[in-house]
Motif scaffolding. Structure first.
Motif, short mmCIF file in Angstrom:
data_model
loop_
_atom_site.label_atom_id
_atom_site.label_comp_id
_atom_site.label_asym_id
_atom_site.label_seq_id
_atom_site.Cartn_x
_atom_site.Cartn_y
_atom_site.Cartn_z
N SER A 403 0.91 -0.76 0.40
CA SER A 403 -0.01 -0.09 0.41
C SER A 403 0.83 1.35 0.10
CB SER A 403 -0.96 0.04 1.51
OG SER A 403 -2.01 1.15 1.63
N HIS A 433 -6.52 0.28 -5.03
CA HIS A 433 -7.19 2.00 -4.65
C HIS A 433 -5.70 2.87 -5.33
CE1 HIS A 433 -6.67 5.05 -1.80
NE2 HIS A 433 -7.33 4.14 -0.75
N ALA A 439 -4.81 -1.10 -1.22
CA ALA A 439 -5.61 -0.97 -0.19
C ALA A 439 -5.96 -1.98 0.55
CB ALA A 439 -6.46 0.10 -0.18
N SER A 441 -8.18 -4.47 3.35
CA SER A 441 -9.55 -4.33 3.59
C SER A 441 -9.49 -5.31 3.77
CB SER A 441 -10.25 -4.72 2.05
OG SER A 441 -11.47 -4.37 2.14
N TYR A 468 -1.05 2.80 8.73
CA TYR A 468 -1.14 2.38 7.52
C TYR A 468 -1.80 1.21 7.54
CZ TYR A 468 4.04 0.34 7.62
OH TYR A 468 4.75 -0.18 7.87
N LYS A 472 -8.27 -0.05 5.51
CA LYS A 472 -9.09 1.13 4.93
C LYS A 472 -11.47 0.75 4.27
CE LYS A 472 -5.58 3.26 3.49
NZ LYS A 472 -5.24 3.82 5.14
N THR A 473 -11.14 -0.57 4.35
CA THR A 473 -12.43 -0.65 4.51
C THR A 473 -12.82 -1.67 5.87
OG1 THR A 473 -12.41 -1.48 2.12
CG2 THR A 473 -13.22 0.22 2.42
#
Ligand code: MLC
Ligand code: AMP
Length: 503
Positions: A403, A433, A439, A441, A468, A472-473
């Motif tokens: 990422s 992403h 990203a 998840s 980091y 993100k979801t």
């Protein structure tokens, strides 16, 4: 000549000591003479603390010229530099300190209360802030300079850089003076770095890209660096016109393209843009060429090996490929059935050469697992070659999300999420992403009465580990897809999440 990397990197010093080595975005400048003087003082602190060659120095500090000099002083004194991402939290630091047993820890002043309880008796703690102040520098002002350079063997460790693993337990890659010297020489030649170059340094100093690849090229060639502490796109654009080379991860390039002030005029002095640490998409490659006229040079490497391949400086740079092996470095691609891959066939990439690290710190079994019986290092990356011999990274055999150039090992995040009360199990995957390339998840199975929410999961992870690494979801499902062996099918999960329009 000494085999100490410091003597190689500081040799261009004697030619012109007053030459600029480093300038910062707030106007400070350091010459090669400053490098010699400051590293001698820093090494004087090590002498005062009675550190011995081979001792580890763990460093978690903001980027500054002093943080680079601290690294160089460790080399000079024969110590082993252990850089730590500034995002690491208490639990992560506790592991690294417990595992590496550093004789000295240097950290941001505000980390003192977190770090002090983690130290074993006899370990020293000093501070260094982003402005070049702190107890370490104060001690250096009073120290008797150590003006020598310790003799080392080329196989002695210069650094230990931690990389995580599929078991979730990080391992410290021992990188030697010889590894770093050979890779630095190779890259300076391949990319034709000279004393006329000014490298725009936008990367953090705690990973191999920013610390070894970038700084060694500038130091060894006698060139200079413009050190950006603020690597925001506007600041990069402001400083680009005075640079000849920039190195970045793909996110730097997509962000530049997303800025309407970025155009050909910013790049008039540039001779080379280099990308690595994560895949550069052909779309970004092509958009960059259209916007600037520059063809990004993509290369491929790893913490354990340094740089292995590079698109050529002269000759075609092919989008979606990372170029042929660098001189002196052997690659082979082995298919699942154990035989070598023909052109175009995909298999696991293996590497041999003077750049390959000597093993994982105090983990001989894991070192043995990652080398073949005939001495090749198994990268865990899936690759193929084309008719020209250019390597294409096709994916990863290892369960890893990259990422924005940072590696996140799903297992580590899954273990953290699974510890939330009421969570039955979780699976972490990487999804495309637009900014970070991939990203993190998470897909989570809860017990019926568990009420943990998406933000609850994210906050929990951020409290326990570097931000980091946080998803993100987060998606909640009743069960995870498994194959006949009971193994979670991450490819199925990725496809399902992709279809549901996730980014
Ligand atoms: C920051 N954040 C990230 C992130 N970077 N999230 C996912 N992936 C990333 N890479 C999150 C932070 O946790 C924070 O979240 C929010 O984004 C803002 O943080 P920031 O510090 O302001 O981010 P920013 O400055 O925008 O950083 C982006 C970046 C940085 C691309 C500049 O990630 C970066 O420097 N990447 C390069 C890493 C690198 O050097 N890799 C080389 C490894 S060596 P929140 O939620 O707290 O707000 C290697 C070998 C090789 O791989 O081949 O080179
Ligand atoms: P690290 O462990 O942080 O050193 O990350 C190394 C990994 O980054 C490699 O094993 C690759 O998976 C990935 N990587 C580095 N450069 C590239 C690149 N140019 N293209 C694709 N993947 C890359």
């Amino acid at each position: 000549m000494s085999d100490n990397l410091f003597s190689l990197l500081s040799r261009p010093l004697s030619d012109n000591p007053a030459r600029l080595l480093l300038s910062t975005d707030d106007g400070a400048g350091y010459t090669r003479e400053d490098l010699d003087r400051i590293t001698a003082r820093f090494a004087g602190v090590f002498a005062g603390l009675d550190l011995s060659p081979g001792d580890r120095v763990a460093v978690q500090v903001d980027k500054s010229p002093e943080s680079l000099f601290l690294y160089l002083a460790c080399l000079r004194y024969g110590l082993v530099f252990l850089p730590l991402n500034t995002a690491y939290q208490r639990n992560e630091l506790a592991y690294f300190i417990g595992d590496a047993e550093p004789a000295l820890v240097v950290s941001r002043p505000d980390r003192d209360s977190v770090l002090r309880p983690l130290l074993a008796p006899g370990m020293h703690l000093h501070s260094l802030d982003g402005e070049g102040g702190g107890s370490f520098v104060e001690a250096a002002d009073d120290a008797e300079p150590f003006t020598g350079c310790r003799r080392v063997d080329p196989d002695d460790s210069a650094a230990i850089v931690y990389t995580s693993g599929t078991t979730g337990r990080p391992k410290g890659a021992m990188i030697t003076h010889g590894n770093l010297a050979s890779n630095a020489r190779t890259l300076v030649r391949a990319w034709e770095f000279t004393e006329c170059d000014t490298l725009l340094h936008v990367l953090p100093l705690f990973h191999v890209h920013g610390l070894f690849v970038a700084c060694h090229c500038a130091l060894l060639s006698g060139g200079s660096m413009r050190f950006l502490r603020n690597a925001g796109t506007d600041n990069i654009i402001r400083h680009l016109p005075r640079a000849t080379v920039m190195m970045g991860v793909p996110t730097h390039y997509t962000r530049l393209l997303g800025n309407e002030n970025f155009d050909r005029n910013c790049c008039t002095g540039l001779r080379l843009f280099i990308s690595g640490s994560a895949p550069l998409t052909p779309q970004t490659f092509e958009a960059f060429e259209r916007r600037t006229g520059h063809v990004i040079l993509e290369r491929y490497g790893m913490t354990e090996t340094g740089m292995n391949t590079s698109n050529p400086l002269h000759g075609p740079r092919v989008p979606g490929t990372v170029g042929p092996p660098l001189p002196g470095i052997e690659l082979r691609i082995i298919k699942q059935d154990g035989t070598g891959a023909a052109t175009g066939e995909i298999g696991v990439l293996q590497v041999k050469g003077p750049n390959v690290f000597r093993g994982y710190w105090r983990q001989p079994e894991r070192t043995a697992e990652e080398f073949t019986d005939d001495g090749w290092f198994i990268t865990g990356d899936l690759a193929s070659t084309d008719e020209r011999g250019y390597v294409r990274i096709e994916g990863r055999h290892k369960d890893l999300v990259i990422s924005g150039g940072y590696n996140v090992y799903p297992k580590e995040v899954e273990l953290c999420i699974d510890a939330i009360p009421g969570v039955v199990e979780s699976a972490v995957v990487g999804l495309p992403h637009p900014d970070f390339g991939e990203a993190v998840s998470a897909v989570v199975v809860r017990e019926p009465d568990c009420t943990v929410t998406e933000s609850g999961v994210i906050d929990h992870v951020k409290r326990k580990m570097a931000a980091y690494k946080a998803p993100k979801t987060v998606h909640f499902v009743d069960e995870l897809p498994r194959n006949a062996m009971g193994k979670i099918q991450k490819n199925v999960l990725r496809a399902q999440l992709d279809q549901s329009g996730e980014e």
